[in-house]
Design a protein around this motif. Sequence first.
Motif, mmCIF file in Angstrom:
data_model
loop_
_atom_site.group_PDB
_atom_site.id
_atom_site.type_symbol
_atom_site.label_atom_id
_atom_site.label_comp_id
_atom_site.label_asym_id
_atom_site.label_seq_id
_atom_site.Cartn_x
_atom_site.Cartn_y
_atom_site.Cartn_z
ATOM 1 N N GLY A 99 0.819 -1.091 0.151
ATOM 2 C CA GLY A 99 0.130 0.026 0.008
ATOM 3 C C GLY A 99 0.900 1.258 -0.102
ATOM 4 O O GLY A 99 2.192 1.216 0.429
ATOM 5 N N SER A 100 0.415 2.298 -0.650
ATOM 6 C CA SER A 100 1.399 3.496 -0.766
ATOM 7 C C SER A 100 1.791 4.203 0.793
ATOM 8 O O SER A 100 2.545 4.819 1.041
ATOM 9 N N TYR A 125 -3.600 14.694 3.050
ATOM 10 C CA TYR A 125 -3.535 13.157 3.373
ATOM 11 C C TYR A 125 -2.628 13.283 4.789
ATOM 12 O O TYR A 125 -1.519 13.688 4.394
ATOM 13 N N ASN A 175 -5.827 15.042 -2.702
ATOM 14 C CA ASN A 175 -6.712 14.691 -1.542
ATOM 15 C C ASN A 175 -6.308 15.667 -0.425
ATOM 16 O O ASN A 175 -5.297 15.583 0.123
ATOM 17 N N ALA A 205 -1.735 8.822 -6.334
ATOM 18 C CA ALA A 205 -2.688 7.961 -6.114
ATOM 19 C C ALA A 205 -3.984 8.046 -6.882
ATOM 20 O O ALA A 205 -4.723 7.130 -7.210
ATOM 21 N N SER A 234 -0.721 3.816 -6.015
ATOM 22 C CA SER A 234 -1.549 2.754 -5.494
ATOM 23 C C SER A 234 -2.345 2.156 -6.219
ATOM 24 O O SER A 234 -2.886 2.655 -7.168
ATOM 25 N N ARG A 245 -3.672 -4.054 0.076
ATOM 26 C CA ARG A 245 -2.503 -3.472 0.258
ATOM 27 C C ARG A 245 -1.514 -3.610 -0.765
ATOM 28 O O ARG A 245 -0.839 -4.524 -0.592
HETATM 29 C C1 LIG Z 1 -6.058 6.908 -0.610
HETATM 30 C C2 LIG Z 1 -4.738 7.632 -0.643
HETATM 31 C C3 LIG Z 1 -3.640 6.751 -0.724
HETATM 32 C C4 LIG Z 1 -3.518 5.294 -0.871
HETATM 33 O O1 LIG Z 1 -3.160 4.705 0.076
HETATM 34 P P1 LIG Z 1 -2.959 3.199 0.164
HETATM 35 O O2 LIG Z 1 -2.018 2.724 1.319
HETATM 36 O O3 LIG Z 1 -2.258 2.762 -0.951
HETATM 37 O O4 LIG Z 1 -4.183 2.242 -0.041
HETATM 38 C C5 LIG Z 1 -2.356 7.478 -0.852
HETATM 39 N N1 LIG Z 1 -2.424 8.915 -0.948
HETATM 40 C C6 LIG Z 1 -3.622 9.621 -1.103
HETATM 41 C C7 LIG Z 1 -3.539 11.078 -0.798
HETATM 42 C C8 LIG Z 1 -4.805 9.020 -0.743
HETATM 43 O O5 LIG Z 1 -5.793 9.641 -0.613
#
Ligand SMILES: *Cc1c(COP(=O)(O)O)cnc(C)c1O
Length: 383
Positions: A99-100, A125, A175, A205, A234, A245
Motif C-alpha cells: 500500500g502506498s 493526507y 486529496n 494515487a 497505489s 494493500r
Molecule cells: C487513498 C490514498 C492513498 C492510498 O493509500 P494506500 O495505502 O495505497 O491504500 C495514498 N495517498 C492519498 C493521498 C490517498 O488519498
Amino acid sequence: MYADRINSLPPYLFAAIDKSKAEAIKKGVDVINLSIGDPDLPTPRHIVDAMKKALDNPAHHRYPSYEGMLSFRTAVAKWYKKTMNVDLSPENEVLTLIGSKEGIAHIPLAFLNPGDVSLVPDPAYPVYNIGSILADGKPYKMPLLAENDFLPDLDAIPATIAKKAKLMFINYPNNPTSATASLKFFEDVVDFANENDIIVIHDNAYSEMTFDGYKAPSFLNVSGAKDVGIEVHSLSKTYNMTGWRLGFAVGNRDILAGLGKVKTNVDSGAFEAVQEAGIAALSGPQDCVREMNRIYKERRDALLVGLKELGLTVREPKATFYVWAHVNGSSSEFAKLLLEKAGIVATPGAGFGEYGEGYVRFALTQTVERINEAVERMHKLDI
Ligand SMILES: *Cc1c(COP(=O)(O)O)cnc(C)c1O
C-alpha cells in the motif's frame, strides 16, 4: 508510558464526528456516509480471479522478495510507459509497497535526521506530516489556498526553511481539495528542489480517477524530475483494491534504495498472490477504470447540484472522488449540523490541517440514488 514522538502526534480530529455518527445510527437515523475515501465498488472480477489462481501456487506461500516480484515491477514499468509515457527500469526504478501509505510513512525514516525539515502540504493526507513526526523530523506546512488553486506557493517558503528542508511531499490530483497540477507547477518544483537540494515525493494515487477528458500528468513527465524525486502510486483507488494493500514507488533509484533499506528491516514484502492480482490489474483490460470514472462523474454531478442549492462555493473537480466545499464558519460545526439535521456524514476540513478549516470534504462513495437522497435532504435544510 508513550514515547515523546507518539505524544506529539496531532489529536485525531475525526473522533468527534465518528462519535456523533455512531450516536445517530443508534438512534435509528438513516445515515448517508459521504466521509470515507474508500471505494464502495468491488474489485474487478478478473483481478479477483487472478488472486484465486495465485493462491493455489505454493511458491507464493513463502516470503516474497523485499523489492517485490520482478514480474510485478515489470508490469508497473509497462503500465507507466503506457499511461504516463515514462520510461522506468523494473530492476531499480520500481519498488513494490504494501500500500502506498506504508511507503509514504517509511520515507522520512530513510532521509530525515532529528530536526530536519520536511515540507508538507496543509490540508493534506495526514501521513506526510505524521510520517515526518515519527522520524523526529520537523514538518513545515505549505498552505494550500483557494487563491493559489490549492498549489503550494513555493516563493512563500522562507529561504532559511528551504535550505534546511530535506523532503517535500506533494499530491496531485489532490486529496482532500481535488485540485490538479500542471506540468509547469511540477517544473517549478524540480527547480526548487535543485536549488535547495530537496527530495521530492509526489503521491499520484488519483492519477487515473479523472473526468471530462482531463489527463493527470506524472511528476516524472518533467525533465529532471527523476534526478530529484520519486512518485508513489497505489492500486487502491484505481482498481478498488484498498483492502489488498498494494502500491509502488517509482523514479530515482538512490531514493528508492534508501526507502528499500528501511523496508528490508521493517517488513518482508507484499504477499506474492496479491502482486499477481496487481499484475492482472495493471496489464489487463482497463475498461473497468473508465466505467468507474463514469460512475464517479455521475455521482459528482448529482452532489454538485445539492451543494449549490445549499449556497456553498464548490469547484467542479476534474479528478479524484472528493468534492471540497467552502462553508461559512467552522467546518466541524457545519459537519455536525449536516449530520444532526440531515443524517449526512462529511469530513470537516480542519481534520486535514489548519488550512482545511472553512471547508468540508464529501467523498463520492455512495450510489447516485443515495447521493440524490442526500441532495433532497440538503434542499430541505435551512442553513
Ligand atoms: C487513498 C490514498 C492513498 C492510498 O493509500 P494506500 O495505502 O495505497 O491504500 C495514498 N495517498 C492519498 C493521498 C490517498 O488519498
